[in-house]
Design a protein around this motif. Structure first.
Motif, PDB file in Angstrom:
ATOM      1  N   CYS A  82       0.806  -1.228   0.000  1.00  0.00           N
ATOM      2  CA  CYS A  82       0.000   0.000   0.000  1.00  0.00           C
ATOM      3  C   CYS A  82       0.837   1.275   0.000  1.00  0.00           C
ATOM      4  O   CYS A  82       0.301   2.363   0.256  1.00  0.00           O
ATOM      5  CB  CYS A  82      -0.985  -0.018   1.167  1.00  0.00           C
ATOM      6  N   HIS A  83       2.146   1.164  -0.302  1.00  0.00           N
ATOM      7  CA  HIS A  83       2.979   2.375  -0.371  1.00  0.00           C
ATOM      8  C   HIS A  83       4.187   2.086  -1.260  1.00  0.00           C
ATOM      9  O   HIS A  83       5.165   1.478  -0.811  1.00  0.00           O
ATOM     10  CB  HIS A  83       3.425   2.780   1.047  1.00  0.00           C
ATOM     11  N   THR A  84       4.101   2.494  -2.534  1.00  0.00           N
ATOM     12  CA  THR A  84       5.266   2.319  -3.423  1.00  0.00           C
ATOM     13  C   THR A  84       5.415   3.507  -4.368  1.00  0.00           C
ATOM     14  O   THR A  84       4.455   4.214  -4.667  1.00  0.00           O
ATOM     15  CB  THR A  84       5.180   1.025  -4.293  1.00  0.00           C
ATOM     16  N   HIS A  85       6.645   3.688  -4.835  1.00  0.00           N
ATOM     17  CA  HIS A  85       6.991   4.749  -5.804  1.00  0.00           C
ATOM     18  C   HIS A  85       7.610   4.070  -7.028  1.00  0.00           C
ATOM     19  O   HIS A  85       8.822   4.140  -7.240  1.00  0.00           O
ATOM     20  CB  HIS A  85       8.019   5.710  -5.199  1.00  0.00           C
ATOM     21  N   PRO A  86       6.800   3.377  -7.850  1.00  0.00           N
ATOM     22  CA  PRO A  86       7.404   2.522  -8.880  1.00  0.00           C
ATOM     23  C   PRO A  86       7.661   3.202 -10.224  1.00  0.00           C
ATOM     24  O   PRO A  86       8.189   2.552 -11.129  1.00  0.00           O
ATOM     25  CB  PRO A  86       6.357   1.423  -9.034  1.00  0.00           C
ATOM     26  N   VAL A 252      -0.543  10.531   3.647  1.00  0.00           N
ATOM     27  CA  VAL A 252       0.545  11.465   3.974  1.00  0.00           C
ATOM     28  C   VAL A 252       1.820  10.704   4.327  1.00  0.00           C
ATOM     29  O   VAL A 252       1.764   9.677   5.008  1.00  0.00           O
ATOM     30  CB  VAL A 252       0.133  12.348   5.192  1.00  0.00           C
ATOM     31  N   HIS A 253       2.978  11.209   3.856  1.00  0.00           N
ATOM     32  CA  HIS A 253       4.276  10.788   4.384  1.00  0.00           C
ATOM     33  C   HIS A 253       4.531  11.684   5.599  1.00  0.00           C
ATOM     34  O   HIS A 253       4.722  12.898   5.433  1.00  0.00           O
ATOM     35  CB  HIS A 253       5.390  11.085   3.383  1.00  0.00           C
ATOM     36  N   GLY A 254       4.541  11.108   6.793  1.00  0.00           N
ATOM     37  CA  GLY A 254       4.677  11.973   7.952  1.00  0.00           C
ATOM     38  C   GLY A 254       5.533  11.405   9.072  1.00  0.00           C
ATOM     39  O   GLY A 254       5.653  10.193   9.226  1.00  0.00           O
TER      40      GLY A 254
HETATM   41 ZN   LIG Z   1       7.315   6.873   0.263  1.00  0.00          ZN
END
Ligand SMILES: [Zn+2]
Length: 413
Positions: A82-86, A252-254
C-alpha cells in the motif's frame, strides 16, 4: 474451465477474525487457520468457497474445475503493497554508497541529490521507457505475492511529467495480474526550478496539477511529503484540502525525518493513512487510533536510513490499524520484496505473526478502502491465494529474502 480448486493446502490463512475486528489488535486466532484446507477461485467471480478439503461441496469436484494439489504449502490472501513509488528512471546506487559512508539523507537532498536525482532521470525518460520500467516492476511485485499495489507518481514534479507518470500507472493497471491504485504525489519534493519560490509550486499543485489529474481521473489519492526540507504542515494541509475539494482521497508521508505533528492533523483531517511514523509522538498515535487512520509502517526504509524503528507495538496497543509496506523507491528502499518486509517487521518491529500477516494484507487493503475485495481468503474476495513453502503462518516471511514465491499452477514449481 470454470476456475481452480486449490486442495490439500497444509495451512490456510483466511484472516476471518482480522476482518471481523477491523484490523485492530490482531491475534493468532484471528488468522482463521484451516489445516488441510481447500479454496475455490473463479477468475470472474473471485473466491467462491473456502473450508476443510474433506468438506469440498460436490459441484466443485466436477471436471469443469481444475484441481491443484497444494500439499506442503501455506496459502494466504494476495499481498497488498500500500505504499510504493514505482515510476522512475535511473537508480541511486551512488547515493547509497555515500549514505553508507556517513552522508545524511537530508544533506544529500539539500545539495540537489536524493529525490531530485530521480526527477532529472524521470523527466528525460519517454512514456514508452517509463511504461517498460513500470511493467517490469509490477511483474516483480506479482512474483512476491502482491495482488494490489498502490503506485505513486512524484518523480516528475511538473505538470507534464506527473501526468506522464500517472498515465503509465493507468496503462499497467490489471495488465499483469495486479490491480494498481494510483496516487498523485506532485508534493514529493520542491522541484529545483521552484526552489526560490516554493509557494508558487504549492499553488501550481493546488490550482493546476491536481485539477487536471482529477479531471482526467488519473489518481484516486493525493499524497504529501510533510517533513523538514520538504513540505511544511501548513503547506501539506493546504494541498490535502485542495485534494478533498476535488473529491480525491488523501494519504501522507509523515513523522519520518523529524516530528512535525502532521500525524495528528492528518488523522483529524480524514486522511486514509499516515505513513512512516518513525518519530510519531503519543498525541499522533492516539489520533491515528481514534480516527481509524491506518498507520503504514515501512521498516525497509528505516533499515536503509539506519534509523530506529517506528513504535509499532505502541501503535497496535493503542488500537491503531497498522499496515506494512515496502516504500519501494530508488533511494531509501530499493526493494520490492514484501515478504522480506515481513521478516524485518518480526526482527526490527517486534511484531507477531498475526500482526505481520494482517499488516501485509487486510490492513493494507483497508488503507486503500479495498478491504471488501482484498486481504482475506473468504468468499467474495477477488484474488486467488498466494503460497509459501511450509505449514505454518510465518512460512511467508521466515526465510530472509528467498525470492519469488512458489506458484502451484506452474508446471515447474
Ligand atoms: Zn514513500
Amino acid at each position: 474451465m470454470k476456475g481452480h480448486v486449490y486442495r490439500k493446502i497444509s495451512c490456510l490463512v483466511t484472516n476471518e477474525g482480522v476482518a471481523a475486528k477491523g484490523g485492530v489488535r490482531p491475534v493468532a486466532e484471528d488468522l482463521g487457520l484451516i489445516a488441510q484446507g481447500a479454496v475455490v477461485h473463479s477468475p470472474k467471480e473471485g473466491i467462491l468457497w473456502v473450508g476443510p478439503d474433506k468438506n469440498l461441496p460436490k459441484p466443485f469436484r466436477a471436471k469443469a474445475w481444475k484441481h491443484v494439489n497444494c500439499a506442503g504449502l501455506t496459502a494466504y490472501p494476495g499481498l497488498v503493497d500500500c505504499h510504493t513509488h514505482p515510476v522512475f528512471a535511473g537508480d541511486r546506487a551512488l547515493e547509497f554508497e555515500l549514505r553508507m559512508q556517513g552522508a545524511k539523507y537530508t544533506e544529500i537532498a539539500a545539495a540537489g541529490g536524493g529525490i531530485l536525482t530521480s526527477v532529472k532521470a524521470t523527466r528525460l525518460a519517454s512514456a514508452a521507457t517509463l511504461g517498460k520500467l513500470l511493467a517490469h516492476r509490477v511483474k516483480t511485485a506479482y512474483g512476491f505475492g502482491v495482488r494490489l499495489l498502490e503506485a505513486k507518481s512524484g518523480y516528475g514534479l511538473d505538470m507534464a511529467s506527473e501526468i506522464r507518470s500517472l498515465e503509465a500507472i493507468r496503462k499497467a493497471n490489471k495488465k499483469y495480474g495486479v490491480e494498481l491504485v494510483p496516487t498523485c504525489m506532485a508534493a514529493h519534493a520542491v522541484p529545483p526550478e521552484r526552489k526560490e519560490n516554493r509557494s508558487a509550486y504549492v499553488t501550481e499543485i493546488k490550482e493546476k496539477i491536481l485539477p487536471l489529474v482529477a479531471k482526467k481521473k488519473l489518481a484516486e489519492y493525493v499524497d504529501v511529503f510533510c517533513d523538514a526540507g520538504f513540505f511544511s504542515v501548513e503547506e501539506s494541509l493546504d494541498i490535502l484540502r485542495a485534494a478533498h475539494d476535488l473529491r480525491l482521497s488523501t494519504r501522507v508521508h509523515g513523522e519520518e525525518l523529524g516530528l512535525t505533528g502532521i500525524a495528528q492533523k492528518a488523522a483529524e483531517f480524514g486522511a486514509h493513512s499516515v505513513d512512516h511514523l518513525l518519530k510519531v509522538d503519543d498525541a499522533g498515535i492516539r489520533a491515528l487510533a481514534r480516527h481509524g487512520t491506518v498507520a503504514v509502517l515501512l521498516p525497509g526504509t528505516a533499515l536503509y536510513l539506519r534509523e530506529p524503528p517506528a513504535p509499532a507495538r505502541k501503535l497496535i496497543d493503542e488500537g491503531a490499524v497498522v499496515a506494512l509496506a515496502s516504500d519501494f523507491n530508488p533511494g531509501t528502499c530499493p526493494t520490492q520484496n514484501l515478504p522480506f518486509i515481513g521478516t524485518l517487521s518480526a526482527i526490527h518491529l517486534g511484531l507477531t505473526t498475526a500482526e505481520i500477516i494482517a499488516g501485509l494484507t487486510w490492513s493494507a487493503a483497508r488503507s486503500l478502502r479495498r478491504e471488501s475485495r482484498y486481504g482475506t481468503l473468504l468468499p467474495g474476495a477477488t484474488s486467488a491465494p498466494i503460497f509459501a513453502r511450509g505449514d505454518h503462518p510465518s512460512a511467508l516471511f521466515y526465510a530472509l529474502a528467498p525470492g519469488a514465491l512458489p506458484d502451484p499452477l506452474s508446471s515447474t514449481w
